[in-house]
Design a protein around this motif. Structure first.
Motif, PDB file in Angstrom:
ATOM      1  N   UNK A  35      30.423 -42.421  46.666  1.00 16.72           N
ATOM      2  CA  UNK A  35      31.275 -43.520  46.379  1.00 16.72           C
ATOM      3  C   UNK A  35      31.390 -43.536  44.593  1.00 16.72           C
ATOM      4  N   UNK A  36      30.199 -43.455  44.100  1.00 14.36           N
ATOM      5  CA  UNK A  36      30.156 -43.644  42.806  1.00 14.36           C
ATOM      6  C   UNK A  36      30.566 -42.499  41.863  1.00 14.36           C
ATOM      7  N   UNK A  37      30.685 -41.259  42.811  1.00 15.05           N
ATOM      8  CA  UNK A  37      31.066 -39.993  41.904  1.00 15.05           C
ATOM      9  C   UNK A  37      30.042 -39.474  40.920  1.00 15.05           C
ATOM     10  N   UNK A  38      30.682 -38.656  40.088  1.00 12.95           N
ATOM     11  CA  UNK A  38      29.826 -38.194  38.954  1.00 12.95           C
ATOM     12  C   UNK A  38      29.239 -39.309  38.090  1.00 12.95           C
ATOM     13  N   UNK A  39      27.820 -39.300  38.071  1.00 14.75           N
ATOM     14  CA  UNK A  39      27.400 -40.623  37.405  1.00 14.75           C
ATOM     15  C   UNK A  39      26.700 -40.024  35.888  1.00 14.75           C
ATOM     16  N   UNK A  40      26.752 -38.594  35.756  1.00 12.63           N
ATOM     17  CA  UNK A  40      26.459 -38.354  34.480  1.00 12.63           C
ATOM     18  C   UNK A  40      26.806 -38.910  33.416  1.00 12.63           C
ATOM     19  N   UNK A  41      26.092 -39.278  32.445  1.00  8.66           N
ATOM     20  CA  UNK A  41      26.831 -40.097  31.047  1.00  8.66           C
ATOM     21  C   UNK A  41      27.142 -41.445  31.244  1.00  8.66           C
ATOM     22  N   UNK A  42      27.145 -41.831  32.592  1.00 10.83           N
ATOM     23  CA  UNK A  42      27.525 -43.134  32.606  1.00 10.83           C
ATOM     24  C   UNK A  42      26.364 -44.368  32.617  1.00 10.83           C
ATOM     25  N   UNK A  43      26.626 -45.643  31.866  1.00 13.26           N
ATOM     26  CA  UNK A  43      25.947 -46.602  32.048  1.00 13.26           C
ATOM     27  C   UNK A  43      26.006 -47.549  33.199  1.00 13.26           C
ATOM     28  N   UNK A  44      25.076 -47.490  34.073  1.00 12.95           N
ATOM     29  CA  UNK A  44      25.031 -48.142  35.284  1.00 12.95           C
ATOM     30  C   UNK A  44      24.034 -49.217  35.411  1.00 12.95           C
ATOM     31  N   UNK A  45      24.338 -50.356  36.393  1.00  8.80           N
ATOM     32  CA  UNK A  45      23.240 -51.341  36.562  1.00  8.80           C
ATOM     33  C   UNK A  45      23.338 -51.206  38.107  1.00  8.80           C
ATOM     34  N   UNK A  46      21.866 -51.102  38.264  1.00 14.83           N
ATOM     35  CA  UNK A  46      21.304 -51.258  39.774  1.00 14.83           C
ATOM     36  C   UNK A  46      21.073 -52.701  40.028  1.00 14.83           C
ATOM     37  N   UNK A  47      21.709 -53.293  40.643  1.00 18.03           N
ATOM     38  CA  UNK A  47      21.843 -54.785  40.644  1.00 18.03           C
ATOM     39  C   UNK A  47      20.934 -54.985  42.069  1.00 18.03           C
ATOM     40  N   UNK A  48      19.915 -55.946  41.798  1.00 14.08           N
ATOM     41  CA  UNK A  48      18.832 -55.808  43.001  1.00 14.08           C
ATOM     42  C   UNK A  48      18.299 -54.662  43.296  1.00 14.08           C
ATOM     43  N   UNK A  49      17.460 -54.049  42.250  1.00 15.76           N
ATOM     44  CA  UNK A  49      16.996 -52.679  42.324  1.00 15.76           C
ATOM     45  C   UNK A  49      15.925 -52.555  43.139  1.00 15.76           C
ATOM     46  N   UNK A  50      15.251 -53.605  43.414  1.00 11.83           N
ATOM     47  CA  UNK A  50      13.864 -53.421  44.074  1.00 11.83           C
ATOM     48  C   UNK A  50      12.935 -52.466  43.308  1.00 11.83           C
ATOM     49  N   UNK A  51      12.394 -51.675  43.968  1.00 15.87           N
ATOM     50  CA  UNK A  51      11.182 -50.812  43.626  1.00 15.87           C
ATOM     51  C   UNK A  51      12.033 -49.413  42.841  1.00 15.87           C
ATOM     52  N   UNK A  52      13.403 -49.522  42.693  1.00 17.85           N
ATOM     53  CA  UNK A  52      13.852 -48.796  41.732  1.00 17.85           C
ATOM     54  C   UNK A  52      14.125 -47.243  42.131  1.00 17.85           C
TER      55      UNK A  52
END
Ligand SMILES: C[S@@+](CC[C@H](N)C(=O)[O-])C[C@H]1O[C@@H](n2cnc3c(N)ncnc32)[C@H](O)[C@@H]1O
Length: 218
Positions: A35-52
C-alpha cells in the motif's frame, strides 16, 4: 501516561519475534508495504510503532522513520536495536512536537483499536502529513472480528475471551466500518483503497488495510 502495553511489553516483543501473534505480522506488514509503495528516500512516521518491527523494515527499505508510541517500555525495547531510528514517546491523539518537516507517509499498524479517539488520531496524522501524503492503517476487520456477545453496532471497549492473546490482555475498541471511514474523510484523508487480505486458513479477512491520502490544500 498509563500505557496498557507497558505491562506486556516483553511478552509482546517476544511474540512478535517468534511470529506467534494472530496477526500474521509478516504478511500484514508486506500488505502494508504494498500500500505504501516504494519507500526509499521517504520520511515516514510509524504511528503507535510498538517495539519497532515495522519501523525497522521501513528503514531497511531506505525510508527515514520516526516511530511514536505511548508505551515507554515498548520504546525502550525498540531503542535496544541501536539502529538510529528516532523513537518518540507520545500520544497519537495529541502528538508531541516531531519537528517542522512534514511526513511523506504515516503508517499505523494494528493500533487504532487501542486508541480511544480515532477522530483526533486521524486529524493528527493529517496534520503531520505533507499535502498528498499517504496514510496507511491496518485494523482488525470491524465486520468480521466482532466482540463476543455483542452486535456489530455496539461500539466500545471489549476484551477477548482468549486471555493469552493481545486482545485478551489489553482489550480493544470495536467500531463500525462507517465510523472508521467517516473519521478518515472528516480529517481530510481521502480513501484510495481498502484491502482485505486473504490469510491462510481463514474464510474471512481478519484485517482491513485502509490507504488514504491527505487531500491537497487541507
Ligand atoms: C497491537 S500494538 C501494534 C504495535 C505496532 N504498530 C506493531 O505493528 O507491532 C498497539 C500499539 O499501540 C500503542 N498505543 C496505544 N494507544 C496509543 C496512543 N494513544 N498513542 C500512541 N500509541 C498508542 C501501544 O502502546 C502499542 O504499541
Amino acid at each position: 501516561m498509563i500505557a496498557a502495553y507497558d505491562a506486556i511489553a516483553e511478552w509482546y516483543d517476544q511474540s512478535i519475534r517468534k511470529g506467534t501473534l494472530l496477526s500474521a505480522d509478516d504478511l500484514i506488514a508486506s500488505i502494508c508495504f504494498e500500500s505504501v509503495g516504494n519507500v526509499e528516500g521517504q520520511y515516514l512516521c510509524d504511528l503507535a510503532c510498538g517495539q519497532g518491527h515495522l519501523s525497522r523494515q521501513l528503514a531497511a527499505r531506505g525510508a527515514e522513520v520516526v516511530g511514536v508510541d505511548i508505551s515507554q517500555r515498548l520504546l525502550e525495547i525498540a531503542r535496544r536495536e541501536g539502529d538510529g531510528i528516532r523513537y518518540v514517546h507520545g500520544d497519537a491523539q495529541a502528538l508531541p512536537p516531531l519537528g517542522d518537516r512534514p511526513f511523506d507517509g504515516v503508517l499505523c499498524n494494528l493500533a487504532l483499536m487501542d486508541i480511544p479517539d480515532i477522530d483526533a488520531t486521524f486529524r493528527e496524522a493529517a496534520r503531520i502529513l505533507c499535502p498528498g501524503g499517504s496514510f496507511v492503517a491496518t485494523i482488525i476487520h470491524p465486520c468480521f472480528q466482532i466482540p463476543q456477545n455483542r452486535g456489530y453496532f455496539d461500539e466500545g471497549f471489549w476484551r477477548s475471551d482468549y486471555a493469552q492473546g493481545v486482545r485478551g490482555q489489553v482489550g480493544a475498541r470495536h467500531r463500525t466500518l462507517g465510523t472508521y471511514l467517516t473519521g478518515l474523510g472528516q480529517a481530510g484523508l481521502l480513501l484510495e483503497s481498502a484491502a482485505e487480505p486473504r490469510l491462510p486458513g481463514r474464510d474471512v479477512p481478519p484485517v482491513l488495510v485502509l490507504q488514504a491520502r491527505r487531500v491537497l490544500g487541507t
